[in-house]
Design a protein around this motif. Structure first.
Motif, PDB file in Angstrom:
ATOM      1  N   GLY A  60       0.818  -1.207   0.000  1.00 51.02           N
ATOM      2  CA  GLY A  60       0.000   0.000   0.000  1.00 51.02           C
ATOM      3  C   GLY A  60       0.852   1.259   0.000  1.00 51.02           C
ATOM      4  O   GLY A  60       0.538   2.231  -0.668  1.00 51.02           O
ATOM      5  N   ALA A  61       1.941   1.266   0.763  1.00 47.51           N
ATOM      6  CA  ALA A  61       2.825   2.435   0.824  1.00 47.51           C
ATOM      7  C   ALA A  61       4.009   2.281  -0.125  1.00 47.51           C
ATOM      8  O   ALA A  61       4.606   3.263  -0.538  1.00 47.51           O
ATOM      9  CB  ALA A  61       3.334   2.627   2.245  1.00 47.51           C
ATOM     10  N   GLY A  62       4.347   1.056  -0.463  1.00 44.39           N
ATOM     11  CA  GLY A  62       5.493   0.807  -1.330  1.00 44.39           C
ATOM     12  C   GLY A  62       5.513  -0.633  -1.788  1.00 44.39           C
ATOM     13  O   GLY A  62       4.647  -1.432  -1.446  1.00 44.39           O
ATOM     14  N   TYR A  63       6.520  -0.947  -2.578  1.00 46.32           N
ATOM     15  CA  TYR A  63       6.687  -2.284  -3.124  1.00 46.32           C
ATOM     16  C   TYR A  63       7.833  -2.949  -2.378  1.00 46.32           C
ATOM     17  O   TYR A  63       8.937  -2.413  -2.327  1.00 46.32           O
ATOM     18  CB  TYR A  63       6.977  -2.204  -4.626  1.00 46.32           C
ATOM     19  N   VAL A  64       7.566  -4.118  -1.798  1.00 44.61           N
ATOM     20  CA  VAL A  64       8.534  -4.788  -0.940  1.00 44.61           C
ATOM     21  C   VAL A  64       9.321  -5.812  -1.751  1.00 44.61           C
ATOM     22  O   VAL A  64       8.747  -6.676  -2.412  1.00 44.61           O
ATOM     23  CB  VAL A  64       7.834  -5.460   0.263  1.00 44.61           C
ATOM     24  N   PHE A  65      10.661  -5.684  -1.689  1.00 49.43           N
ATOM     25  CA  PHE A  65      11.584  -6.591  -2.353  1.00 49.43           C
ATOM     26  C   PHE A  65      12.440  -7.275  -1.302  1.00 49.43           C
ATOM     27  O   PHE A  65      12.689  -6.711  -0.241  1.00 49.43           O
ATOM     28  CB  PHE A  65      12.498  -5.826  -3.314  1.00 49.43           C
ATOM     29  N   MET A  66      12.912  -8.504  -1.632  1.00 48.43           N
ATOM     30  CA  MET A  66      13.746  -9.258  -0.705  1.00 48.43           C
ATOM     31  C   MET A  66      15.043  -9.659  -1.399  1.00 48.43           C
ATOM     32  O   MET A  66      15.033 -10.089  -2.555  1.00 48.43           O
ATOM     33  CB  MET A  66      13.015 -10.516  -0.238  1.00 48.43           C
ATOM     34  N   SER A 124      11.677  -1.624   1.055  1.00 45.97           N
ATOM     35  CA  SER A 124      10.456  -1.062   0.476  1.00 45.97           C
ATOM     36  C   SER A 124      10.854  -0.002  -0.545  1.00 45.97           C
ATOM     37  O   SER A 124      11.656   0.885  -0.253  1.00 45.97           O
ATOM     38  CB  SER A 124       9.589  -0.454   1.568  1.00 45.97           C
ATOM     39  N   VAL A 125      10.300  -0.108  -1.758  1.00 46.99           N
ATOM     40  CA  VAL A 125      10.600   0.819  -2.843  1.00 46.99           C
ATOM     41  C   VAL A 125       9.357   1.654  -3.113  1.00 46.99           C
ATOM     42  O   VAL A 125       8.259   1.112  -3.278  1.00 46.99           O
ATOM     43  CB  VAL A 125      11.036   0.057  -4.116  1.00 46.99           C
ATOM     44  N   SER A 126       9.536   2.970  -3.162  1.00 42.53           N
ATOM     45  CA  SER A 126       8.393   3.873  -3.341  1.00 42.53           C
ATOM     46  C   SER A 126       7.829   3.767  -4.759  1.00 42.53           C
ATOM     47  O   SER A 126       8.538   3.406  -5.698  1.00 42.53           O
ATOM     48  CB  SER A 126       8.816   5.316  -3.067  1.00 42.53           C
ATOM     49  N   PRO A 127       6.541   4.120  -4.933  1.00 44.45           N
ATOM     50  CA  PRO A 127       5.940   4.107  -6.271  1.00 44.45           C
ATOM     51  C   PRO A 127       6.650   5.044  -7.251  1.00 44.45           C
ATOM     52  O   PRO A 127       6.702   4.762  -8.442  1.00 44.45           O
ATOM     53  CB  PRO A 127       4.501   4.562  -6.022  1.00 44.45           C
ATOM     54  N   GLN A 128       7.228   6.154  -6.757  1.00 50.49           N
ATOM     55  CA  GLN A 128       7.940   7.071  -7.642  1.00 50.49           C
ATOM     56  C   GLN A 128       9.172   6.396  -8.242  1.00 50.49           C
ATOM     57  O   GLN A 128       9.484   6.589  -9.415  1.00 50.49           O
ATOM     58  CB  GLN A 128       8.377   8.346  -6.888  1.00 50.49           C
TER      59      GLN A 128
END
Length: 187
Positions: free
Chosen positions: A77-83, A92-96
């Protein structure tokens, strides 16, 4: 300190406090006058692309960018989570920063995350990805690949143009730079 002669594709430069990634470069040695380096730079944060020319030997600030292959897990919801598959650290990577990459990225897919001082600043996808067509108008008898195209919705929600003969459920290869249909993929 490095000079403009050390510029390579993928290098990240610090110009006037902004980070710029080198998209293309060309060393030019004209018959008359001094050599120079012609570059195409992309602003890491805004995505703006500019052309810049450096005289040969000009001092340039290179920035250290940590590039890691990471696996996309989910959108919180706030960002895209990568591992990180090696250390299991999550970022967490922001939508921008994600930009249009969200149109081509599925859960559990890998991407390269570039970080500067621990903050994700860019994301690189593979040149092409395989996605499934979830919806398109049905093809008619006689539709051929040399005919026209029609819109198709991919499993990520992105809409692209595909040949008339393709049907829903077909896996297709898509160019992540342009969004163009590259071909059908047979399992």
């Amino acid at each position: 300190m490095a000079t403009s002669n050390d510029i390579k594709n993928g290098s990240v430069l610090n110009l006037d406090g902004n980070l710029w990634s080198v998209v293309e470069f060309q060393h030019v040695k004209p018959g008359k006058g001094g050599a120079f380096v012609r570059t195409k730079l992309k602003n890491v944060l805004s995505g703006k692309v500019v052309d810049k020319t450096f005289n040969a030997g000009t001092k340039v600030d290179f920035e250290t960018v940590d590039r890691r292959t990471m696996q996309y897990l989910y959108n919180d919801g706030a960002g895209y989570v990568f591992m990180d598959p090696d250390t299991f650290d999550q970022v967490s990577v922001s939508p921008q920063v994600m930009g249009s990459a969200t149109d081509y990225l599925l859960e559990n897919e890998n991407a390269i995350i570039g970080s500067h001082n621990g903050n994700p600043i860019f994301l690189e996808l593979p040149a092409s990805v395989v996605l499934e067509v979830t919806y398109t108008e049905p093809g008619l008898q006689g539709d051929r690949s040399s005919g026209g195209t029609k819109p198709a919705t991919l499993e990520t929600g992105k809409e692209i143009q595909v040949p008339l003969f393709l049907e829903a459920g077909t896996k297709v290869k898509v160019n992540t730079e342009s969004g163009d249909y590259l071909g059908r993929v047979n399992d």
